[in-house]
Design a protein around this motif. Structure first.
Motif, mmCIF file in Angstrom:
data_model
loop_
_atom_site.group_PDB
_atom_site.id
_atom_site.type_symbol
_atom_site.label_atom_id
_atom_site.label_comp_id
_atom_site.label_asym_id
_atom_site.label_seq_id
_atom_site.Cartn_x
_atom_site.Cartn_y
_atom_site.Cartn_z
ATOM 1 N N CYS A 46 0.872 -1.178 0.000
ATOM 2 C CA CYS A 46 0.000 0.000 0.000
ATOM 3 C C CYS A 46 0.906 1.223 0.000
ATOM 4 O O CYS A 46 1.691 1.399 0.940
ATOM 5 N N ASP A 47 0.817 2.049 -1.030
ATOM 6 C CA ASP A 47 1.695 3.209 -1.133
ATOM 7 C C ASP A 47 0.890 4.470 -1.441
ATOM 8 O O ASP A 47 -0.045 4.425 -2.238
ATOM 9 N N PRO A 48 1.318 5.611 -0.821
ATOM 10 C CA PRO A 48 0.573 6.853 -1.026
ATOM 11 C C PRO A 48 0.397 7.250 -2.498
ATOM 12 O O PRO A 48 -0.635 7.798 -2.867
ATOM 13 N N GLU A 186 2.084 5.470 20.262
ATOM 14 C CA GLU A 186 2.635 4.163 19.860
ATOM 15 C C GLU A 186 3.773 4.338 18.846
ATOM 16 O O GLU A 186 4.830 3.705 18.945
ATOM 17 N N LYS A 187 3.569 5.247 17.884
ATOM 18 C CA LYS A 187 4.592 5.454 16.855
ATOM 19 C C LYS A 187 5.832 6.136 17.436
ATOM 20 O O LYS A 187 6.963 5.802 17.085
ATOM 21 N N VAL A 188 5.602 7.088 18.348
ATOM 22 C CA VAL A 188 6.730 7.778 18.985
ATOM 23 C C VAL A 188 7.564 6.773 19.793
ATOM 24 O O VAL A 188 8.800 6.786 19.744
ATOM 25 N N VAL A 248 13.079 16.414 -0.488
ATOM 26 C CA VAL A 248 11.615 16.411 -0.569
ATOM 27 C C VAL A 248 11.147 15.095 -1.176
ATOM 28 O O VAL A 248 11.175 14.900 -2.394
ATOM 29 N N CYS A 249 10.754 14.205 -0.288
ATOM 30 C CA CYS A 249 10.306 12.878 -0.705
ATOM 31 C C CYS A 249 8.820 12.916 -1.019
ATOM 32 O O CYS A 249 8.362 12.380 -2.019
ATOM 33 N N GLY A 250 8.048 13.564 -0.162
ATOM 34 C CA GLY A 250 6.601 13.649 -0.376
ATOM 35 C C GLY A 250 6.015 14.700 0.539
ATOM 36 O O GLY A 250 6.701 15.272 1.398
ATOM 37 N N MET A 251 4.726 14.980 0.329
ATOM 38 C CA MET A 251 4.019 15.976 1.145
ATOM 39 C C MET A 251 2.619 15.456 1.420
ATOM 40 O O MET A 251 1.628 16.032 0.969
ATOM 41 N N ILE A 252 2.545 14.372 2.172
ATOM 42 C CA ILE A 252 1.270 13.653 2.280
ATOM 43 C C ILE A 252 0.157 14.508 2.891
ATOM 44 O O ILE A 252 -1.016 14.277 2.605
ATOM 45 N N SER A 253 0.493 15.527 3.697
ATOM 46 C CA SER A 253 -0.562 16.343 4.306
ATOM 47 C C SER A 253 -1.271 17.204 3.254
ATOM 48 O O SER A 253 -2.314 17.789 3.533
ATOM 49 N N SER A 326 -4.812 8.656 6.975
ATOM 50 C CA SER A 326 -5.244 9.069 8.314
ATOM 51 C C SER A 326 -4.240 8.579 9.362
ATOM 52 O O SER A 326 -4.447 8.754 10.557
ATOM 53 N N GLY A 327 -3.162 7.943 8.912
ATOM 54 C CA GLY A 327 -2.152 7.460 9.847
ATOM 55 C C GLY A 327 -2.569 6.201 10.584
ATOM 56 O O GLY A 327 -2.036 5.882 11.642
ATOM 57 N N ARG A 328 -3.502 5.439 10.022
ATOM 58 C CA ARG A 328 -3.940 4.206 10.673
ATOM 59 C C ARG A 328 -2.820 3.172 10.727
ATOM 60 O O ARG A 328 -2.732 2.360 11.645
ATOM 61 N N VAL A 330 0.707 1.409 11.263
ATOM 62 C CA VAL A 330 1.868 1.507 12.157
ATOM 63 C C VAL A 330 3.000 0.753 11.451
ATOM 64 O O VAL A 330 3.023 -0.461 11.425
ATOM 65 N N GLY A 331 3.900 1.484 10.828
ATOM 66 C CA GLY A 331 4.944 0.856 10.017
ATOM 67 C C GLY A 331 4.476 0.668 8.584
ATOM 68 O O GLY A 331 3.456 1.239 8.168
ATOM 69 N N LYS A 332 5.198 -0.147 7.857
ATOM 70 C CA LYS A 332 4.902 -0.367 6.435
ATOM 71 C C LYS A 332 3.580 -1.115 6.247
ATOM 72 O O LYS A 332 3.430 -2.251 6.707
#
Ligand code: NDP
Length: 340
Positions: A46-48, A186-188, A248-253, A326-328, A330-332
């Motif tokens: 799954c990739d942006p 959790e991610k931090v 600059v890899c991406g700007m997902i926001s 939405s950041g659901r 956790v990891g790849k």
């Protein structure tokens, strides 16, 4: 042949219902002389960028990325097993990585983006992440774009994701001071305790990102690995050091906004002689052998770790893909269709 199909072109935020699972047919034999390969799909990435292919128009390079068509299955990077082949480079039983359909079986006519997996002593799913496109992105975006040096101050946004977690580990292995931002406790915790970042923070809890960055980088940032854009980029610009580099890899926001956020502090590029460079990983695919030489030993001896978020079954694919925004995850994030 179960398939994940695009319902209609997507505008704004993608929704799970923009895709549906249906049953199609596939010819379970290749035509001799066709060069085609029939595969059983095992793991799907799954990739942006896949969202961009769901829009009526896309900015992505058409050589690499074919836009998705409403009513047809979507496609992306994956790991698969060859069931039948008319192509001299592939034979029945081979494990392959590359572009495949979001379906149980794919008849791949265009094999330019299909590669045999040579090293199978590591988890096969890694070829969607740390040993696949996101891993190459971390490698090219950090080593090729940032010109990193030992001791430098490195900041990474979306730091626990497919790309970010590896960039941080590369930077630590080089002897940099590394801080990451991510969207949950959790991610931090993962950043600090699993990936060995020097520090990390939850950007959703920081009302003043500029102040947060000043706290973590009192002497400023040498390298910013940009994954999110918008307000984060603006705050980072204020905290960059002279001759800093921004990859600059991406700007997902920004991907789902009607009007992208204006960045106000671009003059900092001038004052501080900052080198800010966008990059697209496909330009660096020729470095894959060097990348493997760097990463495979690290995985084998445990110096490099990787966290995956594995969704079970094609049915879970649409939610997993949409969850990236939405950041659901956790990891790849990946989807397992079959394990063998
Ligand atoms: P991730 O695994 O990091 O998943 C996406 C993450 O982005 C989410 O988990 C979430 O993490 C974060 N996110 C989502 N929405 C927002 C938002 N509105 N604001 C801030 N953060 C958000 O994805 P990848 O590692 O695969 O991709 C990371 C970046 O790299 C993306 O921008 C992607 O487009 C880009 N990319 C670029 C490539 C290139 O060739 N240039 C190639 C591959 C990827 P959190 O909970 O921390 O917010």
């Amino acid at each position: 042949n179960k398939q994940v199909t695009l319902r209609d072109y997507v505008s704004g935020f993608p929704k799970e219902s923009d895709m549906y699972v249906t049953t199609g047919t596939v010819k379970l034999k290749v035509t001799e002389g066709s060069n085609a390969v029939l595969v059983k799909n095992l793991y799907l990435s799954c990739d942006p960028y896949m969202l961009d292919l769901m829009r009526p128009t896309t900015s992505l390079d058409a050589t690499y990325f074919a836009p998705f068509k409403p009513g047809s299955p979507i496609a992306g990077y994956g790991v698969a097993k060859v069931l039948d082949s008319a192509h001299p480079n592939f034979k029945k039983g081979d494990l392959v990585r590359g572009v495949t359909g979001w379906e149980e079986y794919s008849l791949i006519a265009e094999t330019d983006f299909l590669f045999k997996i040579e090293h199978t002593d590591v988890p096969l799913s890694y070829y969607t992440g740390i040993l696949g496109m996101p891993g190459m992105t971390a490698y090219a975006g950090f080593y090729e774009v940032c010109s990193p040096k030992k001791g430098e101050y490195v900041f990474i946004s979306a730091a626990s994701g497919a790309v970010g977690q590896l960039v941080g580990q590369f930077a630590k292995l080089l002897g940099c001071f590394v801080v990451g931002s991510a969207g949950s406790k959790e991610k931090v915790d993962l950043l600090k305790n699993k990936f060995g970042f020097d520090d990390a923070f939850n950007y959703k809890e920081e009302l003043d990102l500029d102040a947060a960055l000043k706290r973590y980088f009192p002497e400023g940032i040498d390298i910013y690995f940009e994954n999110v854009g918008g307000k984060t980029l603006d705050a980072v610009l204020l905290n960059m050091r002279t001759h800093g580099r921004i990859s600059v890899c991406g700007m997902i926001s920004q991907y789902n906004l009607d009007e992208p956020e204006g960045v106000k502090n671009l003059m900092d590029l001038v004052y501080k002689r900052i080198h800010m460079q966008g990059f697209v990983v496909t330009d660096y695919y020729h470095l894959y052998p060097n990348f493997l030489d760097t990463v495979l030993p690290g995985i084998r001896d445990g110096k490099i770790v990787y966290v995956e978020d594995i969704a079970e079954g094609l049915e879970s694919g649409p939610a997993a893909l949409v969850g990236l925004f939405s950041g659901r995850n956790v990891g790849k994030q990946l989807v397992v269709v079959a394990r063998e």
